[in-house]
Design a protein around this motif. Structure first.
Motif, PDB file in Angstrom:
ATOM      1  N   ALA A   1      -8.013  83.341 -34.821  1.00 13.75           N
ATOM      2  CA  ALA A   1      -7.236  83.359 -36.065  1.00 13.75           C
ATOM      3  C   ALA A   1      -8.047  82.877 -37.253  1.00 13.75           C
ATOM      4  N   SER A   2      -9.140  82.163 -37.034  1.00 14.25           N
ATOM      5  CA  SER A   2      -9.933  81.623 -38.135  1.00 14.25           C
ATOM      6  C   SER A   2     -11.328  82.242 -38.132  1.00 14.25           C
ATOM      7  N   LYS A   3     -11.940  82.224 -39.306  1.00 11.38           N
ATOM      8  CA  LYS A   3     -13.302  82.743 -39.420  1.00 11.38           C
ATOM      9  C   LYS A   3     -14.296  81.903 -38.614  1.00 11.38           C
ATOM     10  N   ALA A   4     -14.062  80.617 -38.563  1.00  9.49           N
ATOM     11  CA  ALA A   4     -14.968  79.746 -37.805  1.00  9.49           C
ATOM     12  C   ALA A   4     -14.991  80.134 -36.338  1.00  9.49           C
ATOM     13  N   ASP A   5     -13.803  80.447 -35.787  1.00 11.17           N
ATOM     14  CA  ASP A   5     -13.733  80.834 -34.376  1.00 11.17           C
ATOM     15  C   ASP A   5     -14.339  82.230 -34.144  1.00 11.17           C
ATOM     16  N   LYS A   6     -14.107  83.119 -35.090  1.00  9.76           N
ATOM     17  CA  LYS A   6     -14.739  84.446 -34.985  1.00  9.76           C
ATOM     18  C   LYS A   6     -16.260  84.320 -35.031  1.00  9.76           C
ATOM     19  N   HIS A   7     -16.752  83.434 -35.911  1.00 13.87           N
ATOM     20  CA  HIS A   7     -18.198  83.230 -36.021  1.00 13.87           C
ATOM     21  C   HIS A   7     -18.805  82.813 -34.682  1.00 13.87           C
ATOM     22  N   LYS A   8     -18.124  81.850 -33.998  1.00 15.71           N
ATOM     23  CA  LYS A   8     -18.635  81.388 -32.716  1.00 15.71           C
ATOM     24  C   LYS A   8     -18.683  82.517 -31.683  1.00 15.71           C
TER      25      LYS A   8
END
Length: 288
Positions: free
Chosen positions: A103-110
């Motif tokens: 749901a967040s860009k930070a998690d997508k980045h990982k």
């Protein structure tokens, strides 16, 4: 350079490993309960993985994933566990699921960062470049991802150059093979032409006659003729005219020969005279 890749890959392996509330949100009813239960199972699986009980951790992560479609943490951490076991296909699938459900860009980045790591280990540099780019779109400040992207681009260029060199070598081999085949074909044609030309010359020799052969035949005929003449030529004292032989006799021999001839003539004459005196006998009939 490979060591640098491994360090970078390992440093990003456990991003979010201990995070059990990555997508904590207020939920209503059964969905809320399932989500909270999924987070609890994720926490339990994390502890099992820390204790190096991979089999139990894998099973618990799967239970957490089955409880809630929104639990990206369970998918991401299970992907890390597979990556540690070098099960890159399973790892990639879980990272992809985590990136889609995050749901967040930070998690997508990982998720995309570790997808790029999988591609790097598989030497799929073009896909690694795309994955790292997507990770940076979600977190442009991550220097680790940026470094991996630069390294992936460098490896991609080397791969392209190597492929180009291989293609050039293959083209050269193909060209050399074509040249050899053309030379062999030309040589065969030249040999065939030479053979046809030699065959035509032999036919012309047969029609016109070989001068050398005719000369040999004439020489053989001449030798045969000389041999026949030598055979026909009488030996000394044989087949020579009487006069020539007489010229070779002594006077006494000539006298003896003449006397013998005269004696023979006398004998013949006496026989003839005797027959004349007796007369021809007359045949008489018998008187019965």
């Amino acid at each position: 350079m490979k060591t640098a890749i491994n360090i970078i890959l390992l440093s990003g392996l456990f991003m979010g490993l201990g995070t059990t509330v990555l997508f904590a949100q207020e939920e209503e009813g059964a969905e809320k309960k399932n989500y909270r239960k999924s987070l609890d199972l994720t926490y339990e699986a994390n502890n099992e993985l820390i204790e190096e009980d991979f089999t139990e951790a894998e099973a618990t992560y799967r239970k957490a994933i089955a409880r809630s479609d929104k639990n990206a943490t369970a998918r991401y951490n299970l992907g890390n566990a597979y990556y540690e076991k070098n099960s890159l296909g399973e790892a990639f699938m879980r990272y992809k699921e985590a990136g889609e459900s995050a749901a967040s860009k930070a998690d997508k980045h990982k998720a995309f960062h570790n997808m790029g790591n999988v591609f790097m280990k598989n030497e799929e540099y073009q896909k690694a470049v795309e994955a790292y780019k997507e990770a940076l779109r979600n977190d442009p400040s991550d220097e680790e991802t940026r470094y991996n992207l630069a390294l992936a681009k460098e490896m991609l260029e080397k791969e392209k150059q190597q492929n180009q060199d291989n293609q050039d070598n293959q083209d050269n081999q193909d060209q050399n093979q074509d040249n050899k085949e053309n030379q062999d074909q030309q040589q065969q044609q030249q040999d065939q032409q030479n053979q046809d030309q030699n065959g035509g010359e032999e036919d012309q020799k047969e029609e016109k006659g070989d001068p050398n052969q005719e000369g040999d035949q004439k020489q053989d005929q001449q030798q045969e003729g000389e041999g026949d003449q030598q055979k026909q030529q009488p030996q000394e004292g044989e087949g020579q005219p009487e006069q020539q032989r007489q010229s070779q006799l002594s006077p006494q021999q000539i006298k003896n020969i003449l006397e013998a001839m005269n004696n023979e003539e006398k004998k013949v004459q006496e026989k003839m005279n005797a027959k004349k005196v007796k007369g021809i006998p007359v045949k008489t009939e018998k008187d019965w």
